[in-house]
Write a protein that holds these residues in place. Sequence first.
Motif: not given
Length: 275
Positions: A158-164, A233-241
């Motif tokens: 994994i090189e990039n992270v995208f929030i869908g 978790w919700d998407t926001y919390t997961t993204a922070k983790r």
Amino acid sequence: GFEHSKLMYMYDKKSIVEKVRESFKNISNGKDIVFIEGCKDIVYGTSVGLDSFSVAKYLDAPMLLILSGTDENIFDDAIRCKEIADAKGVEIIGAILNKVKNKEDWEEINSKKLEDEGIRILGVIPYMKELTTFTAKLVAEQLFAKVIAGEDGIENEIENVFIGAMSVSDAIKNPLFSKPKKLIITSGDRTDMIIASLEENTSCIVLTNNIIPPSRIIEKADENKIPLLLVPWDTYTTAKRVERIKPWISTKEEKKLKIIEEEFGKIDISWIDKL
């Protein structure tokens, strides 16, 4: 690590110095060289006499600086470290510059500026994106996620992270969505987003809210060897983790180990023989 509050009321400075020296004596027994990792920054531990410079002073140990950041950060940190070390009577062996984005400038111009300040540059390690990648397996481990599909691709990089979190049409227009080796974070009930992600060059999909998608999606993920990781978790919390996940290099990552070995071979380590 240590807790300031306990040390401030349980030990005086003399006791702390004695404890540091006693611990070092036990650790160094039978060793030719012992490297002691410094604190998280140059002032941490100062109030209890356990900052990096004080520890070096107690043990009469020379200091090796590992510096990174912008050019300005490196200059500021290096010169401030030199000032503190000189004030405490601690020798600085030199500095290794890490994750430098303009290696040529440092080797040809900037290094001389620091050496004029009395700081010897032992090596300049460039920023290498290939060393910052991590795998779907690490994400699963760090999030304690359940792998519900695509286990054959668990070592995908994994090189990039995208929030869908937006519509699929908006996601497709986003340049990041078309980038390779990406991790997608989206809710498990966003079947449209998951299907679109499975068609792109995706390494892994983290499904939030503990929602398992339909069986046809799980089958597609297995077919494409794209892991689906389920988290509560919700998407926001997961993204922070996910943001807090730090890539680390295992002994199995031969490609990364070879890169590190090549770069390390360029560092001046002649000072070790003088210790």
